[in-house]
Every structure is written in structure tokens, then in C-alpha cells.
Design a protein around this motif. Structure first.
Motif, PDB file in Angstrom:
ATOM      1  N   ASN A 211     -16.745 -53.895 -31.224  1.00  0.00           N
ATOM      2  CA  ASN A 211     -17.980 -54.685 -31.241  1.00  0.00           C
ATOM      3  C   ASN A 211     -19.098 -53.916 -30.544  1.00  0.00           C
ATOM      4  OD1 ASN A 211     -17.238 -57.091 -32.606  1.00  0.00           O
ATOM      5  ND2 ASN A 211     -16.186 -57.803 -30.768  1.00  0.00           N
ATOM      6  N   ALA A 212     -18.775 -53.297 -29.399  1.00  0.00           N
ATOM      7  CA  ALA A 212     -19.773 -52.525 -28.651  1.00  0.00           C
ATOM      8  C   ALA A 212     -20.217 -51.300 -29.452  1.00  0.00           C
ATOM      9  CB  ALA A 212     -19.210 -52.092 -27.301  1.00  0.00           C
TER      10      ALA A 212
ATOM     11  N   ALA B 213     -20.116 -50.951 -32.753  1.00  0.00           N
ATOM     12  CA  ALA B 213     -20.892 -51.432 -33.900  1.00  0.00           C
ATOM     13  C   ALA B 213     -22.308 -51.833 -33.486  1.00  0.00           C
ATOM     14  CB  ALA B 213     -20.180 -52.617 -34.560  1.00  0.00           C
ATOM     15  N   ALA B 214     -22.418 -52.479 -32.342  1.00  0.00           N
ATOM     16  CA  ALA B 214     -23.727 -52.966 -31.884  1.00  0.00           C
ATOM     17  C   ALA B 214     -24.649 -51.833 -31.444  1.00  0.00           C
ATOM     18  CB  ALA B 214     -23.544 -53.950 -30.735  1.00  0.00           C
ATOM     19  N   THR B 215     -24.084 -50.716 -30.985  1.00  0.00           N
ATOM     20  CA  THR B 215     -24.917 -49.660 -30.410  1.00  0.00           C
ATOM     21  C   THR B 215     -25.146 -48.473 -31.332  1.00  0.00           C
ATOM     22  OG1 THR B 215     -22.972 -48.736 -29.303  1.00  0.00           O
ATOM     23  CG2 THR B 215     -24.357 -50.245 -28.023  1.00  0.00           C
TER      24      THR B 215
ATOM     25  N   GLY C 145     -23.227 -48.167 -34.532  1.00  0.00           N
ATOM     26  CA  GLY C 145     -22.885 -48.513 -35.909  1.00  0.00           C
ATOM     27  C   GLY C 145     -21.683 -47.770 -36.435  1.00  0.00           C
TER      28      GLY C 145
ATOM     29  N   LYS D 180     -22.474 -51.385 -38.505  1.00  0.00           N
ATOM     30  CA  LYS D 180     -22.361 -52.789 -38.088  1.00  0.00           C
ATOM     31  C   LYS D 180     -21.038 -53.416 -38.533  1.00  0.00           C
ATOM     32  CE  LYS D 180     -26.420 -52.898 -36.195  1.00  0.00           C
ATOM     33  NZ  LYS D 180     -26.492 -52.568 -34.800  1.00  0.00           N
TER      34      LYS D 180
ATOM     35  N   ALA E  90     -16.857 -53.541 -36.399  1.00  0.00           N
ATOM     36  CA  ALA E  90     -16.163 -54.507 -35.543  1.00  0.00           C
ATOM     37  C   ALA E  90     -14.981 -55.157 -36.254  1.00  0.00           C
ATOM     38  CB  ALA E  90     -17.137 -55.565 -35.054  1.00  0.00           C
TER      39      ALA E  90
ATOM     40  N   ALA F 123     -22.848 -51.689 -23.583  1.00  0.00           N
ATOM     41  CA  ALA F 123     -22.399 -52.834 -24.383  1.00  0.00           C
ATOM     42  C   ALA F 123     -20.911 -53.150 -24.231  1.00  0.00           C
ATOM     43  CB  ALA F 123     -22.722 -52.579 -25.855  1.00  0.00           C
TER      44      ALA F 123
END
Length: 188
Positions: free
Chosen positions: A108-109, A111-113, A115, A117, A120, A160
């Protein structure tokens, strides 16, 4: 003010911790980083650095990658170095196998920072449920997150990373150890 000193084998560990620690520690703890030029440099210069540290109330953390070595032997050797230097209470933590295992434990971290997206969704794949078992975590991260670069990626992902939802046991041991040695630090 309590001083928490990290002895690290590489700049990317510092970059990750700089993003992570402000969310973990309170303002009464001052953090310092001593970054070495690899594992051999860390092991060679660590005793002198520990003995020379002037603040008697400082708390120390030594962190390095396991790479292809034996995790228990590495920790035993580093613990022995710390004890011989007069700092037996030093927290020693090994990233099994590499720092990137921490990142693969929290897609998740990633993907959020950096990619993509959709990354995750892969967290439930067998190899990402226990990323510490991967011998090639850095290569795997680069394969699934093509924009990953060691220093910039560590800096971004560190901000993240979840403090309590990571699939990497070695990351969880690091967090638990830091919490333990900094408990009630403002009262010391």
C-alpha cells in the motif's frame, strides 16, 4: 531530551527512517544518524563510535541488511561488538534479507508513493505475505515498481510505511524494538 542514535550501513536506511520516525517518536527524542559505507565499514568503525559517544544517556540502534549471511550470526557478532564497546544495551536489528523487504511488506505504501497504484492488490500473493523470505527483495521491488530508485524510493516509501500493518517480521521487530527502548524516554 533523549538522544536516539542509529548506526546504519547505507544512506537509503537513513532516508527511510527520516520518513518513518517522526510518526513513531515524540518530540522529546532527538534522532541522530551515523551512516557507514557498507557492512564492513560499519563493523570496523562501530566500536570506536560507540566508545566515543559523549552522551551517557543516549540509546543506540544498529541496523544492517542480512543479505546472504546468517541472520543469527550477524546479530550475535554485532551484539558482541556493542558489548565489547561498553554498550550492551544497544538494539541490533537485521533487515531480512534487505531493506526492500520492509517495502514489500507494505505494498500500500509503495503504491501510494511510487506506484503503480494497482500494486497494493498483490499484497496477498504468497511471496509478499512473508517478504523476509525473498533473497532478492530489491530486484523484486524494481520488477513490480519500475520507478523504484534506492535512495529516492526509500525517502518516499518511508513516509508512508504503516507502523502496524507490515508483512515483514524484521520490520515489525525494528518498530517494536524502537518503541521499547524509547518508552518513557521523556522521563529519563
Amino acid at each position: 531530551m533523549t538522544e536516539l542514535v542509529f548506526f546504519l550501513e547505507e544512506p537509503s536506511a537513513k532516508a527511510m527512517l527520516e520518513g518513518l520516525l517522526p510518526r513513531l517518536l515524540d518530540d522529546s527524542i532527538s534522532v541522530r544518524y551515523v551512516v557507514f559505507e557498507g557492512k564492513q565499514d560499519l563493523e570496523k568503525r562501530l566500536p570506536r563510535r560507540l566508545r566515543a559517544w559523549q552522551n551517557p544517556g543516549a540509546r543506540f540502534v544498529v541496523m544492517r541488511d542480512q543479505d546472504s549471511g546468517d541472520c543469527y550470526e550477524i546479530k550475535r557478532r554485532l551484539t558482541g561488538i556493542c558489548e565489547a564497546a561498553g554498550r550492551p544495551d544497544t538494539l541490533v536489528r537485521i533487515a531480512c534479507h534487505e531493506l526492500e523487504s520492509f517495502y514489500l511488506g507494505d505494498l500500500n505504501a509503495v503504491a501510494a508513493t511510487i506506484g503503480p497504484k494497482t500494486l497494493a492488490k498483490q499484497q496477498q500473493n504468497a511471496k509478499f505475505r512473508d517478504p523476509d523470505r525473498l533473497n532478492n527483495a530489491a530486484q523484486e521491488l524494481k520488477r513490480i515498481a519500475r520507478t523504484y530508485q534506492k535512495l529516492a524510493g526509500s525517502r518516499a516509501i518511508g513516509q508512508a510505511l504503516s507502523l502496524d500493518q507490515n508483512q515483514s517480521q524484521s520490520f515489525n521487530y525494528l518498530i517494536a524494538g524502537i518503541k521499547r527502548i524509547t518508552e518513557n524516554a521523556s522521563y529519563s
